[in-house]
Design an enzyme around this catalytic site. Sequence first.
Site, PDB file in Angstrom:
ATOM      1  N   GLY A 438      -7.061  -1.291   0.879  1.00 28.23           N
ATOM      2  CA  GLY A 438      -6.045  -0.534   1.621  1.00 28.23           C
ATOM      3  C   GLY A 438      -6.372   0.919   1.867  1.00 28.23           C
ATOM      4  N   ARG A 521      -4.650  13.855 -15.543  1.00 22.79           N
ATOM      5  CA  ARG A 521      -3.919  13.248 -14.442  1.00 22.79           C
ATOM      6  C   ARG A 521      -2.443  13.065 -14.812  1.00 22.79           C
ATOM      7  NH1 ARG A 521      -3.652  10.786  -9.696  1.00 22.79           N
ATOM      8  NH2 ARG A 521      -2.289   8.978  -9.628  1.00 22.79           N
ATOM      9  N   ASP A 605       1.272  -4.998  -2.708  1.00 21.46           N
ATOM     10  CA  ASP A 605       0.554  -4.626  -3.938  1.00 21.46           C
ATOM     11  C   ASP A 605       1.454  -4.741  -5.154  1.00 21.46           C
ATOM     12  OD1 ASP A 605      -1.954  -3.874  -2.876  1.00 21.46           O
ATOM     13  OD2 ASP A 605      -1.161  -1.935  -2.236  1.00 21.46           O
ATOM     14  N   GLU A 671      -9.581  -7.288  -9.705  1.00 23.75           N
ATOM     15  CA  GLU A 671     -10.738  -6.519 -10.173  1.00 23.75           C
ATOM     16  C   GLU A 671     -11.629  -7.424 -11.010  1.00 23.75           C
ATOM     17  OE1 GLU A 671      -9.773  -2.753 -12.156  1.00 23.75           O
ATOM     18  OE2 GLU A 671     -11.303  -3.272 -13.638  1.00 23.75           O
ATOM     19  N   HIS A 700     -14.318   2.544  -9.444  1.00 26.36           N
ATOM     20  CA  HIS A 700     -14.098   3.652 -10.391  1.00 26.36           C
ATOM     21  C   HIS A 700     -15.370   4.443 -10.640  1.00 26.36           C
ATOM     22  CE1 HIS A 700     -10.847   0.757 -11.411  1.00 26.36           C
ATOM     23  NE2 HIS A 700     -10.163   1.871 -11.235  1.00 26.36           N
ATOM     24  N   CYS A 732     -10.635  -2.347  -5.858  1.00 24.21           N
ATOM     25  CA  CYS A 732      -9.347  -1.680  -5.658  1.00 24.21           C
ATOM     26  C   CYS A 732      -9.474  -0.767  -4.437  1.00 24.21           C
ATOM     27  CB  CYS A 732      -8.976  -0.897  -6.926  1.00 24.21           C
ATOM     28  SG  CYS A 732      -7.297  -0.217  -6.898  1.00 24.21           S
TER      29      CYS A 732
HETATM   30  N1  GLN Z   1      -3.283  -0.441  -1.610  1.00 25.75           N
HETATM   31  C1  GLN Z   1      -3.508   0.482  -2.675  1.00 25.75           C
HETATM   32  C2  GLN Z   1      -4.789   1.237  -2.417  1.00 25.75           C
HETATM   33  O1  GLN Z   1      -5.667   0.711  -1.796  1.00 25.75           O
HETATM   34  C3  GLN Z   1      -3.606  -0.233  -3.999  1.00 25.75           C
HETATM   35  C4  GLN Z   1      -3.738   0.720  -5.155  1.00 25.75           C
HETATM   36  C5  GLN Z   1      -3.670   0.079  -6.509  1.00 25.75           C
HETATM   37  O2  GLN Z   1      -3.937  -1.081  -6.696  1.00 25.75           O
HETATM   38  N2  GLN Z   1      -3.310   0.804  -7.512  1.00 25.75           N
HETATM   39  O3  GLN Z   1      -4.955   2.356  -2.865  1.00 25.75           O
HETATM   40 ZN    ZN Z   2      -5.899  -1.743  -7.448  1.00 27.50          ZN
END
Ligand code: GLN
Ligand code: ZN
Length: 762
Positions: A438, A521, A605, A671, A700, A732
């Site tokens: 996304g 954060r 999501d 993931e 990440h 992600c």
């Molecule tokens: N759609 C969100 C993104 O791509 C999903 C984020 C997430 O899973 N925390 O950032």
């Molecule tokens: Zn994610």
Amino acid sequence: MLKHNLGYPRIGNKRELKKACESYWTNNIDLNTLIKVGEKIRKENWILQKSSGLDLIQCNDFSFYDHVLDMSLLLGVIPDSYLEISIIKNHFDLYFSMARGFQKNEWDIKAMEMTKWFNTNYHYIVPEFKKDQKFYIYSNKIFNELEELKFLLKDIEKVKPILIGPITYLFLGKEKDKFFNRIDLIDNILPTYIEIINKLKNRGIYWIQLDEPILSLDLSEKYKSIFQYAYNKLSEKCSGISILLATYFDGISENISVLKNIKIKAIHIDLVEDINQLDIVIDFVIKSDITLSLGIVDGKNIWKNDYYKSIKIIEKTIKSIGEDNVMLAPSCSLLHVPIDVENEINIHTDIKNRIAFAKQKINELNDLEKIVKGNKKILSENYFLMKKIKNKSSSYNEKIKEISDKKENLKRKNVFKYRQEKQKIKFNLPIFPTTTIGSFPQTKEIRSIRNKFRNKKISKKNYIKKIQEFIVNVINIQEDIGLDVLVHGEFERTDMVEYFSDKLNGIVPTDNGWVQSYGSRCVRPPIIYGDVSRKGDMTIEWMTFAKSKTNKFIKGMLTGPVTILQWSFVRNDQPVHETAFQIAWAIREEVLSLENSGIRIIQIDEPALREGLPLKKKNWKKYFNWSIKAFHISSSGVKDDTQIHTHMCYSQFNDILKYIADLDADVITIETYRSGMDLLKAFSEFSYPNEIGPGVYDIHSPRIPTVKEIFELIKKATLLIPIKNIWINPDCGLKTRNWDEVLKSLKNMTKAAKLARKNTYN
Ligand code: GLN
Ligand code: ZN
């Protein structure tokens, strides 16, 4: 009746700690300046808590990054790879390298693993144990803070250092070597705990708090017996000090027998999460002649305490065990709530009057004590406020209940197999279709434009134009790379929950309600204060614009009801499931509006679905009943050939696969990179029926995955799930990466997918 606290937020009233740490990491301030910022925050916190009437003031709840990592440093649990970095000269840099990784000259050491702290949105650094792990006092942090506080208070009996207890500490870690169980390290770790506690005692300490929140989990027999063994030993070897054993996040009724015959001075229980444990615990403390600390002020949510309700509990306890044996405290550490309501400028006074952040919560303890001592005025003021709140609920729930109980509003029209055929015809995608989760990189420029718009420094028209430019750009890029299902990039969103909360009735953002999520954060959860409903279209404008710029399919992006709920402060005047259904209904309306606008692939999501899972297995069923229903309400209204995706970014599915399958999303993206597809085995064994996009690259890390390794992962996936069910995507969203990394990685991903197609056809 001693009033005490289990932990105060450490980020500073204006997030000074975040700013100082980040400046230190980028070499903009020196170590001394950073240390001074820490000192200042601690001092402010202590003074504030003292002047708010706390009888015991805690130390060691402050942390520059994470209190579990602090424990690891205190106990000398430091993986060799960090100790070997010869250019690191001080404890601070060693500590931060463990938390954040270390990359300089020839050194390239990854950060240690991070995971969620029980069922909260706080993340801790996972301790790593070797088979022959040695423990020794490495860091002096706790002793230094003790001296600071001692100097400030001039009364050592009021000082209460906090440590994570040995059993919880071992439990939270993981084994680095094979063939041993970390709990077997108990005899190695205990002497160091004993040494620490005795050192504290020698400095004049009377109280010490040991946190053992694992007592509120389902404990195995082994853990139970080791718990008893360890605490017997601790109390034997640390005589003359009063141990307050703190439990929180759920009740301890099932594990109370573990505490039998253990010599502790006091036990703290979380009555916000579980009021039903009170009788059992009272019975226990009477028999064992220990003090009971009532966790009565909510440490995880922000609503003002209902004094009338609390007083009934306190008085009942006093009656059973006597006032001297009762302590008052928040339910858990206040780490999980913002600092001060007075920092809120824009929240409507009606809502502001109803909330209490950390500072106010300490005052609530004071109020409760005054009421016990006979202050009727405070009680009656609070009584009328609570009454007003309770009268506020509307008939909206009735409507939601009625529509969400209708079977046809909860189920897709046809079963997945049938939908899949229809969708294959409609979308006509190649095998191994490629997509992303996304978001695309959030650059400084994008952030600055959003900021300017929020601060009314650019017009709405110009803002829309700007975001549209980013969308056009990201669509062109995705087409060039050759992705099959495109996204609009989420450039208009600062945060996946905040964006939607702004567009829903019944939810407000805060100005400064920051809460630490991990390290530097912080997040700012919005407040769900009333009935949630859709003000109007939330995403349609951006989605249809994106759609008009390409001939490929655009995937609409929504945040699911459970995640919105989980990452907000939720009203407590009605059961959470009712709030969840309201949000779900609003998302459903958006889903249908997207479908109507020609967006036929829609992702909802739910990255927080697992996090909301109750700590005890016996409560899972109830949780899944409502959370799955909420997902169904959101997703089930669409046609057979509209494709619903969902996304979850963690890798523990084994024990909840049944429920994941019940969601009945057409496609789930997850993931899997770090586990090298191992996670897919569980899906395979379960014969998970619907389509899956196992992540083929770790977003990440800045590392670019090679075509070959992605290809191998795809191959591995084909051995586990039917080819017709496989999607290819990253782990992600890409918002935290830079463009260079993203372009290279996605190109390799599409190349690998093409290669896989070719190989499968031949
Ligand atoms: N759609 C969100 C993104 O791509 C999903 C984020 C997430 O899973 N925390 O950032
Ligand atoms: Zn994610």
